[in-house]
Design a protein around this motif. Sequence first.
Motif, PDB file in Angstrom:
ATOM      1  N   LEU A  24       0.859  -1.176   0.000  1.00  0.00           N
ATOM      2  CA  LEU A  24       0.000   0.000   0.000  1.00  0.00           C
ATOM      3  C   LEU A  24       0.895   1.224   0.000  1.00  0.00           C
ATOM      4  O   LEU A  24       1.872   1.285   0.754  1.00  0.00           O
ATOM      5  N   MET A  25       0.563   2.188  -0.850  1.00  0.00           N
ATOM      6  CA  MET A  25       1.347   3.422  -0.923  1.00  0.00           C
ATOM      7  C   MET A  25       0.438   4.631  -0.741  1.00  0.00           C
ATOM      8  O   MET A  25      -0.697   4.634  -1.203  1.00  0.00           O
ATOM      9  N   ARG A  26       0.984   5.634  -0.072  1.00  0.00           N
ATOM     10  CA  ARG A  26       0.316   6.929  -0.013  1.00  0.00           C
ATOM     11  C   ARG A  26       0.851   7.717  -1.200  1.00  0.00           C
ATOM     12  O   ARG A  26       2.061   7.788  -1.404  1.00  0.00           O
ATOM     13  N   VAL A  27      -0.069   8.275  -2.004  1.00  0.00           N
ATOM     14  CA  VAL A  27       0.333   9.012  -3.196  1.00  0.00           C
ATOM     15  C   VAL A  27      -0.272  10.413  -3.104  1.00  0.00           C
ATOM     16  O   VAL A  27      -1.484  10.577  -3.107  1.00  0.00           O
ATOM     17  N   GLU A  28       0.600  11.397  -3.005  1.00  0.00           N
ATOM     18  CA  GLU A  28       0.159  12.791  -2.924  1.00  0.00           C
ATOM     19  C   GLU A  28       0.078  13.388  -4.317  1.00  0.00           C
ATOM     20  O   GLU A  28       0.902  13.104  -5.173  1.00  0.00           O
ATOM     21  N   GLY A  29      -0.959  14.194  -4.525  1.00  0.00           N
ATOM     22  CA  GLY A  29      -1.113  14.888  -5.792  1.00  0.00           C
ATOM     23  C   GLY A  29      -2.207  14.333  -6.685  1.00  0.00           C
ATOM     24  O   GLY A  29      -2.497  14.909  -7.723  1.00  0.00           O
ATOM     25  N   THR A  73      -5.811  13.990  -7.742  1.00  0.00           N
ATOM     26  CA  THR A  73      -7.011  14.770  -7.455  1.00  0.00           C
ATOM     27  C   THR A  73      -8.224  14.394  -8.302  1.00  0.00           C
ATOM     28  O   THR A  73      -9.322  14.868  -8.036  1.00  0.00           O
ATOM     29  N   CYS A  74      -8.002  13.549  -9.338  1.00  0.00           N
ATOM     30  CA  CYS A  74      -9.105  13.260 -10.253  1.00  0.00           C
ATOM     31  C   CYS A  74      -8.932  11.883 -10.892  1.00  0.00           C
ATOM     32  O   CYS A  74      -7.911  11.226 -10.694  1.00  0.00           O
ATOM     33  N   ASP A  75      -9.923  11.497 -11.677  1.00  0.00           N
ATOM     34  CA  ASP A  75      -9.850  10.204 -12.367  1.00  0.00           C
ATOM     35  C   ASP A  75      -8.685  10.164 -13.356  1.00  0.00           C
ATOM     36  O   ASP A  75      -8.094   9.104 -13.574  1.00  0.00           O
ATOM     37  N   GLY A  76      -8.349  11.293 -13.941  1.00  0.00           N
ATOM     38  CA  GLY A  76      -7.201  11.349 -14.840  1.00  0.00           C
ATOM     39  C   GLY A  76      -5.907  11.046 -14.102  1.00  0.00           C
ATOM     40  O   GLY A  76      -5.027  10.348 -14.627  1.00  0.00           O
ATOM     41  N   CYS A  77      -5.789  11.550 -12.878  1.00  0.00           N
ATOM     42  CA  CYS A  77      -4.616  11.250 -12.049  1.00  0.00           C
ATOM     43  C   CYS A  77      -4.568   9.762 -11.723  1.00  0.00           C
ATOM     44  O   CYS A  77      -3.507   9.139 -11.790  1.00  0.00           O
ATOM     45  N   ALA A  78      -5.716   9.208 -11.378  1.00  0.00           N
ATOM     46  CA  ALA A  78      -5.780   7.781 -11.048  1.00  0.00           C
ATOM     47  C   ALA A  78      -5.324   6.948 -12.246  1.00  0.00           C
ATOM     48  O   ALA A  78      -4.566   5.982 -12.094  1.00  0.00           O
ATOM     49  N   GLU A  79      -5.744   7.315 -13.440  1.00  0.00           N
ATOM     50  CA  GLU A  79      -5.342   6.578 -14.638  1.00  0.00           C
ATOM     51  C   GLU A  79      -3.851   6.746 -14.900  1.00  0.00           C
ATOM     52  O   GLU A  79      -3.175   5.800 -15.314  1.00  0.00           O
ATOM     53  N   ALA A  80      -3.308   7.941 -14.664  1.00  0.00           N
ATOM     54  CA  ALA A  80      -1.867   8.169 -14.843  1.00  0.00           C
ATOM     55  C   ALA A  80      -1.060   7.302 -13.880  1.00  0.00           C
ATOM     56  O   ALA A  80      -0.014   6.756 -14.249  1.00  0.00           O
ATOM     57  N   VAL A  81      -1.545   7.148 -12.662  1.00  0.00           N
ATOM     58  CA  VAL A  81      -0.885   6.291 -11.669  1.00  0.00           C
ATOM     59  C   VAL A  81      -0.923   4.836 -12.137  1.00  0.00           C
ATOM     60  O   VAL A  81       0.080   4.127 -12.095  1.00  0.00           O
ATOM     61  N   ALA A 105       8.686   5.354 -10.192  1.00  0.00           N
ATOM     62  CA  ALA A 105       7.863   5.533 -11.393  1.00  0.00           C
ATOM     63  C   ALA A 105       6.788   6.587 -11.153  1.00  0.00           C
ATOM     64  O   ALA A 105       6.510   7.415 -12.035  1.00  0.00           O
ATOM     65  N   LEU A 106       6.200   6.574  -9.966  1.00  0.00           N
ATOM     66  CA  LEU A 106       5.166   7.565  -9.650  1.00  0.00           C
ATOM     67  C   LEU A 106       5.763   8.959  -9.500  1.00  0.00           C
ATOM     68  O   LEU A 106       5.138   9.949  -9.888  1.00  0.00           O
ATOM     69  N   THR A 107       6.988   9.036  -8.991  1.00  0.00           N
ATOM     70  CA  THR A 107       7.668  10.329  -8.898  1.00  0.00           C
ATOM     71  C   THR A 107       7.910  10.890 -10.298  1.00  0.00           C
ATOM     72  O   THR A 107       7.662  12.073 -10.557  1.00  0.00           O
ATOM     73  N   ARG A 108       8.364  10.028 -11.216  1.00  0.00           N
ATOM     74  CA  ARG A 108       8.572  10.480 -12.606  1.00  0.00           C
ATOM     75  C   ARG A 108       7.262  10.929 -13.246  1.00  0.00           C
ATOM     76  O   ARG A 108       7.255  11.790 -14.124  1.00  0.00           O
ATOM     77  N   ALA A 109       6.142  10.346 -12.793  1.00  0.00           N
ATOM     78  CA  ALA A 109       4.827  10.718 -13.332  1.00  0.00           C
ATOM     79  C   ALA A 109       4.284  11.990 -12.674  1.00  0.00           C
ATOM     80  O   ALA A 109       3.214  12.460 -13.042  1.00  0.00           O
ATOM     81  N   GLY A 110       5.011  12.532 -11.685  1.00  0.00           N
ATOM     82  CA  GLY A 110       4.600  13.807 -11.073  1.00  0.00           C
ATOM     83  C   GLY A 110       3.923  13.698  -9.723  1.00  0.00           C
ATOM     84  O   GLY A 110       3.343  14.682  -9.243  1.00  0.00           O
ATOM     85  N   TYR A 111       4.022  12.544  -9.071  1.00  0.00           N
ATOM     86  CA  TYR A 111       3.370  12.344  -7.772  1.00  0.00           C
ATOM     87  C   TYR A 111       4.424  12.041  -6.710  1.00  0.00           C
ATOM     88  O   TYR A 111       5.539  11.653  -7.025  1.00  0.00           O
TER      89      TYR A 111
END
Length: 73
Positions: A9-14, A16-24, A60-66
């Motif tokens: 389980l990871m806490r992911v900051e940043g 805010t929307c379904d688009g962010c969820a898909e990017a993750v 990978a999530l950091t590279r994606a902006g989170y």
Amino acid sequence: MDETRADFLMRVEGMTCDGCAEAVRRAIRRLDPEARVQVDLEHGRVAVTTHAQSLAVAEALTRAGYTATAMTG
């Protein structure tokens, strides 16, 4: 191929929307196309079952902006 999978389980900051969820989801599946990813936008968490290491997923999530950090029990 090594069939060992890890659940974490990871806490992911940043997120805010379904688009962010898909990017993750996309960022994690680039590491492991068979990964199971469940995004909880309300609580800013992502549950992952994958062959990849948690540090690789966080990077990978950091590279994606989170900002991602592993959560413990």
